[in-house]
Scaffold this motif. Structure first.
Motif, short mmCIF file in Angstrom:
data_model
loop_
_atom_site.label_atom_id
_atom_site.label_comp_id
_atom_site.label_asym_id
_atom_site.label_seq_id
_atom_site.Cartn_x
_atom_site.Cartn_y
_atom_site.Cartn_z
N ALA A 1 -5.55 8.54 -4.49
CA ALA A 1 -6.13 7.23 -4.82
C ALA A 1 -6.38 7.07 -6.31
O ALA A 1 -6.89 6.04 -6.75
N THR A 2 -6.04 8.10 -7.08
CA THR A 2 -6.29 8.09 -8.53
C THR A 2 -5.03 8.60 -9.23
O THR A 2 -3.96 8.62 -8.64
N PRO B 1 -8.31 3.34 -8.61
CA PRO B 1 -7.76 3.78 -9.90
C PRO B 1 -6.23 3.92 -9.87
O PRO B 1 -5.56 3.59 -10.86
N MET C 1 0.79 -1.23 0.00
CA MET C 1 0.00 0.00 0.00
C MET C 1 0.83 1.28 0.00
O MET C 1 0.39 2.32 0.49
N LYS D 1 -14.15 0.73 1.05
CA LYS D 1 -13.43 0.56 2.32
C LYS D 1 -14.37 0.17 3.46
O LYS D 1 -15.46 0.71 3.59
N GLY E 1 -15.96 6.68 -2.50
CA GLY E 1 -15.44 6.04 -3.71
C GLY E 1 -15.91 4.59 -3.78
O GLY E 1 -16.81 4.17 -3.05
N ARG F 1 -3.57 -7.46 -4.88
CA ARG F 1 -4.75 -7.11 -4.07
C ARG F 1 -6.00 -7.60 -4.80
O ARG F 1 -6.12 -7.43 -6.02
N GLN G 1 -6.84 5.98 6.47
CA GLN G 1 -6.67 6.74 5.22
C GLN G 1 -7.36 8.10 5.29
O GLN G 1 -6.92 9.06 4.65
N ARG H 1 -2.11 3.05 -3.24
CA ARG H 1 -3.39 2.39 -2.92
C ARG H 1 -4.52 3.27 -3.46
O ARG H 1 -4.29 4.39 -3.90
N GLY H 2 -5.74 2.72 -3.39
CA GLY H 2 -6.88 3.39 -4.01
C GLY H 2 -7.09 2.77 -5.40
O GLY H 2 -6.12 2.63 -6.16
O1 MRU Z 1 -7.34 -0.15 0.91
P1 MRU Z 1 -7.34 1.08 0.07
O2 MRU Z 1 -6.77 2.28 0.76
O3 MRU Z 1 -6.73 0.85 -1.30
O4 MRU Z 1 -8.90 1.37 -0.17
C1 MRU Z 1 -9.28 2.50 -0.89
C2 MRU Z 1 -10.75 2.68 -0.98
O5 MRU Z 1 -11.52 1.92 -0.45
C3 MRU Z 1 -11.21 3.80 -1.86
O6 MRU Z 1 -12.39 4.37 -1.36
C4 MRU Z 1 -11.49 3.26 -3.25
O7 MRU Z 1 -10.40 2.53 -3.71
C5 MRU Z 1 -11.80 4.34 -4.23
S1 MRU Z 1 -10.36 5.28 -4.65
C6 MRU Z 1 -10.83 6.45 -5.76
#
Ligand code: MRU
Length: 352
Positions: A169-170, A53, A47, A254, A241, A93, A202, A50-51
């Protein structure tokens, strides 16, 4: 309307990838240099990136890095070894479907590109860069559509979000935080409430950091405070998200998102999911089929270096939960906002 976040968690630099180390924020802003596929797989697993996208973009670059390491000039041997690279990245993942979507797009590109192996490698790099650039445009579009979907009253809205679905996350603008950014830019945001998001925090570490960087007013609460805040009338809408959306609109995100949707429903607060079309998995008819990642229990029993519970207790650490479609007011995509039940029309119109 265009409003960059200036935070780009994954980007190509000269001959390698640079990642913002999300495990170090908000105390340390560290860039990790990735030149090998194995290192990218580890970065996704641990991580650093992470996220959903962002994982997809990172995996696309991971595919190119893996392709670059293949020595054979024989097309068939190259494609076979690239399949092994793809499998390694798939195993990082399980829940975010963007990972599998990006790997599949890279594999398909490799299979469909004619000419020498060196040429295929160059096309793979260009494809990863295109996935990266497209995600920025997609998030901008989600932000703009989200702005239109939000309640029209009050004029200045107080929104609540969970986890981090932001620039980090994108590719660099965010999905739910993209909607927040667009609302802020349009003068329609009073404040964002951010759930801290146990166990990995997060919301506290990343969402709050992004907001503070840009001067977006943010109030951090613990996850268990959301119902109280809604009862007090503090929250006008929730925007979260998604990691994977099934064909019927059931949405994995999440852990804690489902309980947030339940309390929003109980208080008649609109609950929006913001996600690109690449997060929709039409191969799954409903959310019960979405694989849910379970992570190391250390995330629960330890804070920093300190163990917070007695030896002898047992642990269960699912990283995601599934919110049933009937708790979701609207799904905000780059093609507009729709009810969960309307998603299937995208399939019928062959938009996805
Ligand atoms: O475990 P993570 O931090 O990768 O989880 C992220 C989430 O749950 C986000 O809400 C989701 O990936 C959307 S990111 C645009």
């Amino acid at each position: 309307m265009s409003f960059s976040s200036q935070v780009f968690p994954v980007f190509w630099y000269e001959d390698h990838v640079r990642l913002i180390n999300q495990n170090q924020l908000p105390t340390v802003y560290e860039i990790v240099e990735i030149s090998r596929c194995d290192d990218m797989a580890l970065a996704i697993k641990t991580m650093i990136v992470r996220g959903a996208p962002a994982i997809g973009v990172a995996a696309a670059y991971g595919m190119y890095l893996g392709a670059r390491e293949i020595e054979s000039d024989d097309r068939e041997q190259f494609l076979n070894q690239l399949s092994e690279v793809a499998q390694k990245l798939r195993e990082t993942r399980p829940t975010a479907v963007n990972l599998f979507w990006a790997i599949e797009r890279m594999m398909k590109t490799a299979r469909q590109t004619m000419g020498p192996v060196d040429h295929i490698k160059q096309v793979l790099l260009k494809t990863a860069q295109a996935i990266n650039a497209e995600d920025l445009d997609t998030c901008q579009a989600i932000g703009n559509h989200g702005l239109q979907a939000l309640p029209t009253s009050p004029e200045k809205l107080t929104l609540l979000t969970h986890c981090n679905a932001g620039a980090l996350a994108t590719a660099g603008y965010g999905t739910s935080l993209g909607v927040v950014r667009s609302a802020w830019q349009a003068g329609r945001l009073e404040r964002l409430y951010a759930d801290e998001t146990r166990p990995r925090l997060q919301g506290a570490k990343l969402t709050a950091w992004e907001c503070v960087q840009e001067g977006i007013p943010v109030t951090l609460i613990t996850d268990s405070m959301a119902a109280h805040c809604m009862k007090q009338g503090r929250i006008d809408a929730v925007v979260v998200g998604a990691d994977r959306i099934a064909a019927n609109g059931d949405t994995a995100n999440k852990i804690g998102t489902y309980s947030l949707a339940l309390v929003a429903h109980a208080h008649a607060v609109p609950f929006y999911v913001a996600a690109p079309l690449s997060t929709i998995d039409f191969s799954l008819s409903d959310g019960s089929q979405i694989p849910i990642e379970e992570r190391d229990p250390v995330e629960i029993y330890q804070i920093g270096q300190t163990r917070i519970c007695p030896p002898g207790a047992e642990f269960y650490n699912p990283a995601f939960d599934v919110t049933p479609a009937d708790l979701i007011t609207g799904i905000i995509t780059e093609h507009g906002t729709m009810k969960p039940s309307e998603l299937i029309q995208l399939r019928m119109k062959q938009v996805v």
